[in-house]
Design a protein around this motif. Structure first.
Motif, mmCIF file in Angstrom:
data_model
loop_
_atom_site.group_PDB
_atom_site.id
_atom_site.type_symbol
_atom_site.label_atom_id
_atom_site.label_comp_id
_atom_site.label_asym_id
_atom_site.label_seq_id
_atom_site.Cartn_x
_atom_site.Cartn_y
_atom_site.Cartn_z
ATOM 1 N N TYR A 253 8.118 0.726 -2.535
ATOM 2 C CA TYR A 253 6.784 0.646 -1.936
ATOM 3 C C TYR A 253 5.718 1.354 -2.773
ATOM 4 O O TYR A 253 4.549 1.361 -2.401
ATOM 5 N N TRP A 254 6.136 1.939 -3.870
ATOM 6 C CA TRP A 254 5.208 2.439 -4.877
ATOM 7 C C TRP A 254 5.178 1.521 -6.091
ATOM 8 O O TRP A 254 4.112 1.064 -6.518
ATOM 9 N N ALA A 255 6.361 1.237 -6.630
ATOM 10 C CA ALA A 255 6.434 0.460 -7.868
ATOM 11 C C ALA A 255 5.899 -0.953 -7.689
ATOM 12 O O ALA A 255 5.106 -1.442 -8.508
ATOM 13 N N PRO B 122 3.722 -2.382 -5.346
ATOM 14 C CA PRO B 122 2.265 -2.478 -5.220
ATOM 15 C C PRO B 122 1.502 -2.060 -6.475
ATOM 16 O O PRO B 122 0.477 -2.671 -6.807
ATOM 17 N N LEU B 123 1.964 -1.030 -7.180
ATOM 18 C CA LEU B 123 1.247 -0.597 -8.379
ATOM 19 C C LEU B 123 1.342 -1.640 -9.492
ATOM 20 O O LEU B 123 0.359 -1.903 -10.191
ATOM 21 N N VAL B 124 2.508 -2.255 -9.649
ATOM 22 C CA VAL B 124 2.647 -3.315 -10.651
ATOM 23 C C VAL B 124 1.772 -4.509 -10.261
ATOM 24 O O VAL B 124 1.029 -5.056 -11.096
ATOM 25 N N GLY B 125 1.845 -4.925 -9.014
ATOM 26 C CA GLY B 125 1.051 -6.064 -8.563
ATOM 27 C C GLY B 125 -0.439 -5.815 -8.650
ATOM 28 O O GLY B 125 -1.208 -6.671 -9.108
ATOM 29 N N GLY B 126 -0.865 -4.620 -8.225
ATOM 30 C CA GLY B 126 -2.283 -4.279 -8.294
ATOM 31 C C GLY B 126 -2.783 -4.173 -9.720
ATOM 32 O O GLY B 126 -3.888 -4.636 -10.040
ATOM 33 N N GLY B 127 -1.971 -3.578 -10.582
ATOM 34 C CA GLY B 127 -2.354 -3.453 -11.983
ATOM 35 C C GLY B 127 -2.471 -4.798 -12.661
ATOM 36 O O GLY B 127 -3.420 -5.058 -13.414
ATOM 37 N N ASN C 136 0.841 -1.193 0.000
ATOM 38 C CA ASN C 136 0.000 0.000 0.000
ATOM 39 C C ASN C 136 0.880 1.250 0.000
ATOM 40 O O ASN C 136 1.474 1.584 1.035
ATOM 41 N N PRO C 137 0.992 1.952 -1.134
ATOM 42 C CA PRO C 137 1.838 3.154 -1.173
ATOM 43 C C PRO C 137 1.459 4.215 -0.149
ATOM 44 O O PRO C 137 2.332 4.923 0.357
ATOM 45 N N ALA C 138 0.176 4.336 0.174
ATOM 46 C CA ALA C 138 -0.240 5.341 1.151
ATOM 47 C C ALA C 138 0.284 5.002 2.537
ATOM 48 O O ALA C 138 0.723 5.882 3.293
ATOM 49 N N VAL C 139 0.248 3.717 2.895
ATOM 50 C CA VAL C 139 0.740 3.276 4.203
ATOM 51 C C VAL C 139 2.225 3.570 4.343
ATOM 52 O O VAL C 139 2.713 3.891 5.428
ATOM 53 N N SER C 140 2.966 3.482 3.251
ATOM 54 C CA SER C 140 4.397 3.773 3.274
ATOM 55 C C SER C 140 4.673 5.265 3.224
ATOM 56 O O SER C 140 5.652 5.746 3.811
ATOM 57 N N PHE C 141 3.810 6.012 2.517
ATOM 58 C CA PHE C 141 4.052 7.431 2.294
ATOM 59 C C PHE C 141 3.938 8.252 3.574
ATOM 60 O O PHE C 141 4.788 9.110 3.848
ATOM 61 N N GLY C 142 2.905 8.034 4.367
ATOM 62 C CA GLY C 142 2.688 8.822 5.576
ATOM 63 C C GLY C 142 3.870 8.787 6.531
ATOM 64 O O GLY C 142 4.423 9.839 6.890
ATOM 65 N N PRO C 143 4.331 7.598 6.951
ATOM 66 C CA PRO C 143 5.497 7.536 7.841
ATOM 67 C C PRO C 143 6.760 8.108 7.206
ATOM 68 O O PRO C 143 7.560 8.764 7.890
ATOM 69 N N ALA C 144 6.955 7.872 5.894
ATOM 70 C CA ALA C 144 8.147 8.396 5.229
ATOM 71 C C ALA C 144 8.158 9.914 5.244
ATOM 72 O O ALA C 144 9.205 10.544 5.458
ATOM 73 N N LEU C 145 6.996 10.523 5.035
ATOM 74 C CA LEU C 145 6.912 11.977 5.014
ATOM 75 C C LEU C 145 7.107 12.562 6.406
ATOM 76 O O LEU C 145 7.880 13.514 6.591
ATOM 77 N N VAL C 146 6.424 11.992 7.384
ATOM 78 C CA VAL C 146 6.496 12.526 8.753
ATOM 79 C C VAL C 146 7.897 12.346 9.338
ATOM 80 O O VAL C 146 8.406 13.216 10.048
ATOM 81 N N CYS C 147 8.532 11.215 9.061
ATOM 82 C CA CYS C 147 9.885 10.958 9.572
ATOM 83 C C CYS C 147 10.973 11.379 8.596
ATOM 84 O O CYS C 147 12.158 11.306 8.914
#
Length: 249
Positions: free
Chosen positions: A219-221, A223-228, A199-210
């Protein structure tokens, strides 16, 4: 072919009340999910005084994410479809089940929901660090990339089978539960290697805050490939090509 069903959508859709309500539902559902999921990791760190991850901690994270996603999908299902995940939204898009413009609205809402959840966690715990996703020792980026593809494929395939397929019947009632369970199971399988985001969103929030972006692209590529892929496979083989349901015994 599923690609024939892909639609950009009309510009008015971006400001349509129903689309905005759906985006708000995605924001709230993602906030609920990330707050509970990331919060469970922070609670473990608090209880162990920042100790090393243990099998018990992995099981606890799996249960927390499974329960939280079950609830998050359930409360958003009747409004937005309960995606709670940019990879699920992307999988729905490539299968022709959501327009590009509405999908972008969902993505924005999901990323904001995750970020707000992490900010709330940091404030509520008096500045405690929100754990960001990262690769374990000995795990390469290619290993993690493949892991994320496979795990997210399983997740989005489950979403299609239990929530999207028009022939789902009574199976749709337990869709949120099955979606939560596959995420919990995948965390048990992949959590020790790369955190098992899916889940890119689950990874994005902690990465941004920290402000921790090392190997974040995985964590983007992944999930997006797998989901697509899951969206294309399920839509092409099981929705666009009529299949006869087997009798139940």
């Amino acid at each position: 072919m599923p690609i024939r069903n892909i639609a950009v959508g009309r510009p008015q859709e971006a400001t349509h009340p129903d689309a905005l309500k759906a985006a708000l539902a995605e924001f709230i559902s993602t906030l609920i999910f990330v707050f509970a999921g990331s919060g469970s990791g922070m609670a473990f760190n608090k209880l162990t005084d920042g100790g090393a991850t243990t099998p018990a901690g992995l099981v606890a994270a799996s249960i927390a994410h499974a329960f939280a996603l079950f609830v998050a999908v359930s409360v958003g299902a009747n409004i937005s479809g309960g995606h709670v995940n940019p990879a699920v939204t992307f999988g729905a898009f490539v299968g022709g089940n959501i327009t590009l413009l509405r999908g972008i609205l969902y993505w924005i809402a999901q990323l904001l929901g995750s970020t707000v959840a992490c900010l709330l966690l940091k404030f509520a715990t008096s500045g405690m660090g929100v754990p960001a996703f990262g690769l374990s020792s000995g795990v390469g980026v290619l290993n993690a990339f493949v892991l994320e593809i496979v795990m997210t494929f399983g997740l989005v395939y489950t979403v299609y089978a239990t929530a999207v397929d028009p022939k789902k019947g009574e199976l749709g009632v337990i869709a949120p539960l099955t979606i939560g369970l596959i995420v919990g199971a995948n965390i048990l399988a992949g959590g020790a290697f790369d955190g098992a985001s899916m889940n890119p969103a689950v990874s994005f929030g902690p990465a941004l805050v920290c402000w921790s972006w090392e190997n974040h692209w995985v964590y983007w590529a992944g999930p997006l490939v797998g989901g697509g892929l899951a969206g294309l496979v399920y839509d092409f083989f099981f929705i666009n090509h009529t299949h006869q349901q087997l009798p139940s015994y």
